[in-house]
Design a protein around this motif. Structure first.
Motif, short mmCIF file in Angstrom:
data_model
loop_
_atom_site.label_atom_id
_atom_site.label_comp_id
_atom_site.label_asym_id
_atom_site.label_seq_id
_atom_site.Cartn_x
_atom_site.Cartn_y
_atom_site.Cartn_z
N ASN A 241 -77.42 29.16 28.54
CA ASN A 241 -78.72 29.78 28.78
C ASN A 241 -79.29 30.40 27.51
O ASN A 241 -80.49 30.33 27.23
N MET A 242 -78.41 31.04 26.72
CA MET A 242 -78.85 31.66 25.48
C MET A 242 -79.45 30.62 24.53
O MET A 242 -80.54 30.83 23.96
N HIS A 243 -78.76 29.50 24.38
CA HIS A 243 -79.27 28.44 23.51
C HIS A 243 -80.57 27.85 24.06
O HIS A 243 -81.50 27.54 23.30
N ARG A 244 -80.64 27.72 25.37
CA ARG A 244 -81.84 27.17 26.02
C ARG A 244 -83.06 28.07 25.77
O ARG A 244 -84.16 27.58 25.50
N ILE A 245 -82.86 29.37 25.85
CA ILE A 245 -83.95 30.32 25.62
C ILE A 245 -84.36 30.33 24.15
O ILE A 245 -85.55 30.31 23.81
N LYS A 246 -83.36 30.34 23.25
CA LYS A 246 -83.67 30.36 21.81
C LYS A 246 -84.45 29.12 21.39
O LYS A 246 -85.41 29.21 20.62
N ALA A 247 -84.06 27.98 21.93
CA ALA A 247 -84.68 26.72 21.50
C ALA A 247 -85.95 26.39 22.27
O ALA A 247 -86.81 25.67 21.76
N GLY A 248 -86.08 26.94 23.49
CA GLY A 248 -87.14 26.45 24.36
C GLY A 248 -88.15 27.45 24.83
O GLY A 248 -88.86 27.20 25.82
N SER A 249 -88.28 28.60 24.16
CA SER A 249 -89.29 29.58 24.57
C SER A 249 -90.58 29.38 23.79
O SER A 249 -90.56 28.97 22.61
N VAL A 250 -91.71 29.65 24.44
CA VAL A 250 -92.99 29.56 23.75
C VAL A 250 -93.11 30.72 22.77
O VAL A 250 -92.37 31.70 22.84
N ALA A 251 -94.06 30.60 21.84
CA ALA A 251 -94.25 31.65 20.84
C ALA A 251 -94.65 32.95 21.50
O ALA A 251 -95.46 32.97 22.43
N ALA A 252 -94.06 34.04 21.02
CA ALA A 252 -94.37 35.37 21.55
C ALA A 252 -95.44 36.03 20.71
O ALA A 252 -95.67 35.67 19.55
N ASP A 253 -96.10 37.04 21.29
CA ASP A 253 -97.04 37.85 20.53
C ASP A 253 -96.30 38.90 19.71
O ASP A 253 -96.75 39.30 18.64
N ILE A 254 -95.16 39.35 20.24
CA ILE A 254 -94.33 40.35 19.58
C ILE A 254 -92.87 39.95 19.74
O ILE A 254 -92.45 39.58 20.84
N THR A 255 -92.11 40.00 18.65
CA THR A 255 -90.68 39.70 18.70
C THR A 255 -89.88 40.96 18.39
O THR A 255 -90.14 41.65 17.39
N ILE A 256 -88.94 41.27 19.28
CA ILE A 256 -88.04 42.42 19.10
C ILE A 256 -86.71 41.87 18.57
O ILE A 256 -86.01 41.15 19.28
N HIS A 257 -86.37 42.19 17.34
CA HIS A 257 -85.11 41.76 16.75
C HIS A 257 -84.07 42.87 16.97
O HIS A 257 -84.31 44.02 16.56
N LYS A 258 -82.95 42.51 17.61
CA LYS A 258 -81.95 43.53 17.93
C LYS A 258 -80.63 43.26 17.21
O LYS A 258 -80.23 42.10 17.02
#
Length: 277
Positions: A241-258
């Motif tokens: 699921n983690m890889h699926r989200i990283k590779a397959g999410s649309v562009a965000a307006d804001i990215t939170i790097h943790k």
């Protein structure tokens, strides 16, 4: 300085539990001022295009989405209190945190339905948590009603005690901002892609997969899973699921790097922040 102190005091006085349990939500005052307060102002400054503003907060499993969203809702409410000053409305929340997990299909449904996964027919129950185990049409129906301004609107919440969705959420007339959080809200796949029309702002929480595994493992343990089951679940469900989200999410307006599930490293704005590029 005095305004910041007053704001933090008011924020910390807003007690909230995590996941509806007994664990108290921990708020770092420095992070609240550095990261959450500018985010709250950005959200409150969004153009009013409908009865309510809807902010989608997506991210990897174990990235601390729930705590992040609850904290952001509290900061927005504390900020609204500041602006309202002595108004009679000061104790009424304007922002609500809503969890996508409430729209999991029930365990009974998951146990009675199957899917072809990794080349084999498997019960949906065995891959619970993957995108296919959520009722996306029901999420869309809720967002449509919420966006139109419908009041006293019920919605399901996910119980960590019974591990199933239960009734429990209610959108009241005072709520002007909905922060809906979940792994797949920005997934660039149908039917998830169809939810994009409801969002006024898209936020993605990301980081190194390895940094989120300890918190994810601890959450599974609190849920009663054995170490062997946790290892299998990480391999077959969570990490894919983690890889699926990283590779397959649309562009965000804001990215939170943790840095990990608790600590924010930086916030990256991909649109004008408070009117400034």
């Amino acid at each position: 300085m005095q305004d910041e102190t007053t704001f933090i005091d008011r924020l910390l006085a807003m007690q909230h539990s995590l996941d509806g349990g007994t664990a108290k939500l921990e708020i770092d005052p420095n992070e609240a001022l550095r990261f959450y307060l500018p985010l709250a102002r950005t959200i409150l400054d969004l153009p009013q295009q409908s009865a309510r503003r809807i902010v989608a907060i997506a991210g990897l499993p174990g990235s601390g989405k729930t705590a992040f969203t609850l904290t952001l809702a509290l900061v927005i409410n504390a900020l609204a209190v500041n602006s309202l000053a002595a108004s009679a409305l000061t104790s009424i929340p304007v922002a609500a945190a809503v969890g996508m997990d409430g729209w999991h299909y029930s365990n009974a449904y998951l146990e009675s339905h199957s899917i072809t996964h990794a080349g084999e027919i498997t019960s949906l129950r065995s891959i619970k948590g993957m995108p296919e185990t959520f009722d996306v049409l029901a999420i869309a129906a809720f967002l449509r009603k919420a966006r139109s301004g419908e009041t006293d609107l019920p919605y399901p919440v996910y119980s960590r005690k019974v591990h199933d969705p239960i009734p429990g959420g209610l959108l009241t007339a005072s709520i002007q901002v909905i922060l809906i959080e979940g792994n797949y809200l920005l997934l660039n796949e149908e039917p998830w892609r169809s939810l994009a029309d409801f969002y006024d702002l898209r936020i993605l929480i990301t980081g190194e997969i390895e940094a989120f595994l300890p918190g994810l493992i601890e959450r599974h343990r609190r849920g009663g899973k054995t170490d062997d089951l946790i290892e299998a679940w990480l391999k077959n469900v969570d990490i894919p699921n983690m890889h699926r989200i990283k590779a397959g999410s649309v562009a965000a307006d804001i990215t939170i790097h943790k840095i990990n599930s608790r600590r924010i490293e930086k916030v990256e704005y991909h649109h004008p922040k408070n009117g400034v590029e």
